[in-house]
Design an enzyme around this catalytic site. Structure first.
Site, PDB file in Angstrom:
ATOM      1  N   ARG A  76       0.820  -1.236   0.000  1.00 34.14           N
ATOM      2  CA  ARG A  76       0.000   0.000   0.000  1.00 34.14           C
ATOM      3  C   ARG A  76       0.843   1.272   0.000  1.00 34.14           C
ATOM      4  O   ARG A  76       0.402   2.321   0.445  1.00 34.14           O
ATOM      5  CB  ARG A  76      -0.974   0.014   1.183  1.00 34.14           C
ATOM      6  CG  ARG A  76      -1.965  -1.124   1.141  1.00 34.14           C
ATOM      7  CD  ARG A  76      -3.104  -0.889   2.109  1.00 34.14           C
ATOM      8  NE  ARG A  76      -4.018  -2.011   2.050  1.00 34.14           N
ATOM      9  CZ  ARG A  76      -3.905  -3.090   2.803  1.00 34.14           C
ATOM     10  NH1 ARG A  76      -2.933  -3.180   3.681  1.00 34.14           N
ATOM     11  NH2 ARG A  76      -4.780  -4.063   2.675  1.00 34.14           N
ATOM     12  N   LYS A 114       2.078  11.425 -11.471  1.00 39.18           N
ATOM     13  CA  LYS A 114       1.239  10.535 -12.286  1.00 39.18           C
ATOM     14  C   LYS A 114       2.018   9.250 -12.528  1.00 39.18           C
ATOM     15  O   LYS A 114       3.108   9.285 -13.106  1.00 39.18           O
ATOM     16  CB  LYS A 114       0.891  11.193 -13.624  1.00 39.18           C
ATOM     17  CG  LYS A 114      -0.238  12.196 -13.532  1.00 39.18           C
ATOM     18  CD  LYS A 114      -0.711  12.625 -14.909  1.00 39.18           C
ATOM     19  CE  LYS A 114      -1.851  13.628 -14.795  1.00 39.18           C
ATOM     20  NZ  LYS A 114      -2.258  14.174 -16.112  1.00 39.18           N
ATOM     21  N   GLU A 120       8.279  19.480 -25.163  1.00 42.57           N
ATOM     22  CA  GLU A 120       7.644  19.733 -23.859  1.00 42.57           C
ATOM     23  C   GLU A 120       8.222  21.002 -23.223  1.00 42.57           C
ATOM     24  O   GLU A 120       7.509  21.742 -22.543  1.00 42.57           O
ATOM     25  CB  GLU A 120       7.809  18.535 -22.914  1.00 42.57           C
ATOM     26  CG  GLU A 120       7.237  17.213 -23.434  1.00 42.57           C
ATOM     27  CD  GLU A 120       5.716  17.074 -23.308  1.00 42.57           C
ATOM     28  OE1 GLU A 120       5.063  17.934 -22.684  1.00 42.57           O
ATOM     29  OE2 GLU A 120       5.175  16.092 -23.855  1.00 42.57           O
ATOM     30  N   LYS A 138       6.287  23.187 -14.256  1.00 42.70           N
ATOM     31  CA  LYS A 138       5.478  22.011 -13.921  1.00 42.70           C
ATOM     32  C   LYS A 138       5.155  21.996 -12.426  1.00 42.70           C
ATOM     33  O   LYS A 138       4.026  21.696 -12.026  1.00 42.70           O
ATOM     34  CB  LYS A 138       6.203  20.728 -14.328  1.00 42.70           C
ATOM     35  CG  LYS A 138       5.424  19.489 -13.926  1.00 42.70           C
ATOM     36  CD  LYS A 138       5.055  18.571 -15.025  1.00 42.70           C
ATOM     37  CE  LYS A 138       4.027  17.543 -14.558  1.00 42.70           C
ATOM     38  NZ  LYS A 138       3.978  16.353 -15.351  1.00 42.70           N
ATOM     39  N   GLU A 167      -5.479  17.124 -10.961  1.00 44.87           N
ATOM     40  CA  GLU A 167      -6.051  17.552 -12.248  1.00 44.87           C
ATOM     41  C   GLU A 167      -7.559  17.801 -12.180  1.00 44.87           C
ATOM     42  O   GLU A 167      -8.344  17.263 -12.966  1.00 44.87           O
ATOM     43  CB  GLU A 167      -5.713  16.534 -13.359  1.00 44.87           C
ATOM     44  CG  GLU A 167      -5.832  17.161 -14.734  1.00 44.87           C
ATOM     45  CD  GLU A 167      -5.220  16.326 -15.869  1.00 44.87           C
ATOM     46  OE1 GLU A 167      -4.163  15.714 -15.649  1.00 44.87           O
ATOM     47  OE2 GLU A 167      -5.800  16.318 -16.944  1.00 44.87           O
ATOM     48  N   ARG A 181      -4.355  21.837 -14.011  1.00 45.98           N
ATOM     49  CA  ARG A 181      -3.321  20.896 -14.483  1.00 45.98           C
ATOM     50  C   ARG A 181      -3.540  20.477 -15.938  1.00 45.98           C
ATOM     51  O   ARG A 181      -2.600  20.099 -16.633  1.00 45.98           O
ATOM     52  CB  ARG A 181      -3.259  19.669 -13.559  1.00 45.98           C
ATOM     53  CG  ARG A 181      -2.123  18.741 -13.917  1.00 45.98           C
ATOM     54  CD  ARG A 181      -1.808  17.736 -12.820  1.00 45.98           C
ATOM     55  NE  ARG A 181      -0.760  16.841 -13.261  1.00 45.98           N
ATOM     56  CZ  ARG A 181      -0.041  16.082 -12.459  1.00 45.98           C
ATOM     57  NH1 ARG A 181      -0.246  16.099 -11.165  1.00 45.98           N
ATOM     58  NH2 ARG A 181       0.887  15.282 -12.939  1.00 45.98           N
ATOM     59  N   ASN A 232      -1.574  19.580 -20.827  1.00 45.36           N
ATOM     60  CA  ASN A 232      -1.897  18.781 -22.012  1.00 45.36           C
ATOM     61  C   ASN A 232      -1.920  19.628 -23.280  1.00 45.36           C
ATOM     62  O   ASN A 232      -2.425  19.184 -24.315  1.00 45.36           O
ATOM     63  CB  ASN A 232      -3.246  18.075 -21.827  1.00 45.36           C
ATOM     64  CG  ASN A 232      -3.167  17.032 -20.741  1.00 45.36           C
ATOM     65  OD1 ASN A 232      -2.153  16.347 -20.609  1.00 45.36           O
ATOM     66  ND2 ASN A 232      -4.215  16.936 -19.935  1.00 45.36           N
ATOM     67  N   HIS A 243      -1.498  18.213 -26.749  1.00 43.12           N
ATOM     68  CA  HIS A 243      -1.704  16.772 -26.651  1.00 43.12           C
ATOM     69  C   HIS A 243      -3.021  16.320 -27.283  1.00 43.12           C
ATOM     70  O   HIS A 243      -3.161  15.156 -27.642  1.00 43.12           O
ATOM     71  CB  HIS A 243      -1.656  16.318 -25.189  1.00 43.12           C
ATOM     72  CG  HIS A 243      -0.270  16.364 -24.601  1.00 43.12           C
ATOM     73  ND1 HIS A 243       0.473  17.528 -24.537  1.00 43.12           N
ATOM     74  CD2 HIS A 243       0.513  15.401 -24.062  1.00 43.12           C
ATOM     75  CE1 HIS A 243       1.652  17.269 -23.969  1.00 43.12           C
ATOM     76  NE2 HIS A 243       1.693  15.985 -23.674  1.00 43.12           N
ATOM     77  N   HIS A 273      -2.391  13.442 -29.638  1.00 40.02           N
ATOM     78  CA  HIS A 273      -2.832  12.055 -29.414  1.00 40.02           C
ATOM     79  C   HIS A 273      -3.538  11.503 -30.639  1.00 40.02           C
ATOM     80  O   HIS A 273      -3.400  10.322 -30.969  1.00 40.02           O
ATOM     81  CB  HIS A 273      -3.784  11.981 -28.218  1.00 40.02           C
ATOM     82  CG  HIS A 273      -3.073  12.060 -26.903  1.00 40.02           C
ATOM     83  ND1 HIS A 273      -3.694  12.471 -25.745  1.00 40.02           N
ATOM     84  CD2 HIS A 273      -1.789  11.784 -26.564  1.00 40.02           C
ATOM     85  CE1 HIS A 273      -2.816  12.443 -24.749  1.00 40.02           C
ATOM     86  NE2 HIS A 273      -1.664  12.043 -25.222  1.00 40.02           N
ATOM     87  N   HIS A 303       6.279  10.658 -29.107  1.00 39.03           N
ATOM     88  CA  HIS A 303       5.273  11.491 -28.436  1.00 39.03           C
ATOM     89  C   HIS A 303       5.529  12.996 -28.607  1.00 39.03           C
ATOM     90  O   HIS A 303       4.640  13.749 -28.993  1.00 39.03           O
ATOM     91  CB  HIS A 303       5.215  11.089 -26.961  1.00 39.03           C
ATOM     92  CG  HIS A 303       4.263  11.897 -26.150  1.00 39.03           C
ATOM     93  ND1 HIS A 303       2.899  11.832 -26.336  1.00 39.03           N
ATOM     94  CD2 HIS A 303       4.483  12.806 -25.159  1.00 39.03           C
ATOM     95  CE1 HIS A 303       2.318  12.669 -25.491  1.00 39.03           C
ATOM     96  NE2 HIS A 303       3.257  13.271 -24.768  1.00 39.03           N
TER      97      HIS A 303
HETATM   98  N1  GLY Z   1       2.026  15.111 -18.252  1.00 37.60           N
HETATM   99  C1  GLY Z   1       0.892  15.837 -17.839  1.00 37.60           C
HETATM  100  C2  GLY Z   1       0.726  15.878 -16.366  1.00 37.60           C
HETATM  101  O1  GLY Z   1       1.604  15.507 -15.631  1.00 37.60           O
HETATM  102  O2  GLY Z   1      -0.310  16.277 -15.896  1.00 37.60           O
END
Ligand code: GLY
Length: 362
Positions: free
Chosen positions: A122, A144, A186, A230, A240, A244, A248, A251, A255, A268
């Site tokens: 956990r 993430k 990025e 970031k 998010e 946040r 994107n 993206h 995508h 990417h």
């Molecule tokens: N790569 C996008 C984020 O971390 O929210």
């Protein structure tokens, strides 16, 4: 010059250390945290061949008991099966609640190590040592973690923050040039969505497409400013719920391009580069942004050696249909991140299909 960036969060705040010779200090850094003795380094064979020995030695010299687990390189291995193999190794070395996993690698290694450490017992300690530009400025920060499902990327995962992130820019010397450029997409993204000074700094540099031509100081400045952007965003919206989503930027169309080319044609960052240029064109058509700024963005992306155009062989109807299936569709509406000015974007679900057709017609 070294820098430290804070990621302040309600729980589990942490620091990002940016340095140009830091791998051999990982043991010392880790000692400053209240970690148990056992550490499992997770990497891929190529990265571990370059940097495993320095990492393991530094940790052992600092008194840790270190083992390692290697995952074959590539997105294809970002699966629950690979996580299960990590658990087998974790069990073999009897990692405990106060033990630590260290991700030494790019985004795939980081996402999987984060997920394995979030779920083993956990949640055990987790440290990120990103080795690709993309992982340094994006994937390693913000918690993430996760793996792909056969039906879609990153569908399984958890938010789980590392104890700290150690970025050693000197490891980028072994990064393939194409991957470096993809990471620059990025970096440019942060310039457009958040940091005008970063954007202008990049605009004034002529050798962006190759790491060999960048000075160590400029590289560290690029890393520091990108990580700061970031950190600013995720510390305001860790899970998010709103802001946040601006990360994107580029993206949404990116995508679609990756998906319609079966992830075979573009890496990417290249797809994100095309997506950012497309977002600029949409913003211009929707009167959200000036033509001058849209042109500045496209010029910078091209200067970094990145693609700017949606491939002509992709069908407009397929692009529109694919957009509707993107993860960014909310209540049936496609959500775009669109530039307003360099350094500022908005989130909009008000872009009509007619406008998109107008922008992308051949
Ligand atoms: N790569 C996008 C984020 O971390 O929210």
């Amino acid at each position: 010059m070294d820098s430290i960036i804070s990621v302040p969060l309600p729980d589990n705040s942490y620091s990002i250390y940016v340095t140009d010779n830091g791998l051999s200090t990982i043991g010392e850094k880790a000692q400053q945290f209240n970690l148990g003795k056992k550490i499992l380094v997770i990497s891929n064979p190529e990265i571990f061949a370059y940097y495993g020995e320095t990492t393991v030695k530094s940790l052992e010299d600092a008194g840790f008991t270190v083992n390692y687990h290697l995952i074959p390189a590539g997105e294809n291995y970002k699966t629950l099966e690979s996580i299960s193999h990590i658990y087998d190794t974790t069990l073999k070395y009897r990692l405990e609640r106060n033990s630590t996993m260290i991700a030494l690698g790019g985004g795939v290694v980081g996402d999987m190590t984060g997920f394995a450490s979030a779920t083993w017992l956990r949640g055990i300690n987790f440290i990120q040592i990103p080795t690709s530009l993309l992982a340094m400025v994006d994937a390693s920060i913000g918690g993430k973690t996760g793996v792909n499902h056969p039906q879609g990327k990153n569908l399984i995962g958890a938010f789980y923050q590392p104890k700290f992130v150690l970025i050693d820019s000197s490891v980028l010397k072994t990064l393939p040039e194409r991957e470096f450029k993809a990471g620059m997409a990025e970096v440019i993204k942060y310039g457009v969505i958040w940091d005008k000074t970063l954007f202008e700094r990049l605009e004034n540099e002529n050798n962006l497409h190759s790491l060999n031509n960048l000075s160590t100081d400029l590289l560290n400045e690029i890393l520091t400013r990108s990580c700061q952007a970031k950190a600013d965003v995720v510390s305001q919206d860790e899970k998010e719920a709103g802001l946040r989503a601006i990360l994107n930027y580029g993206h949404t169309i990116g995508h679609v391009i990756e998906s319609l080319t079966y992830y075979q044609t573009f890496v990417h960052g290249e797809a994100v580069a095309i997506g950012m240029v497309a977002a600029g064109k949409i913003a211009l058509k929707a009167n959200l942004c000036s033509e001058e700024e849209v042109i500045r963005q496209e010029k910078l992306i091209a200067k970094a050696g990145l693609p700017t155009q949606i491939p002509h062989y992709l069908d407009l109807d397929d692009i529109i249909a694919n957009l509707q299936t993107d993860k960014k569709v909310k209540a049936g509406k496609v959500r775009f991140i669109l530039p307003q000015t360099i350094g500022q974007v908005i989130i909009s679900d008000q872009i009509s299909t007619d406008l998109l057709r107008e922008v992308f017609k051949r």
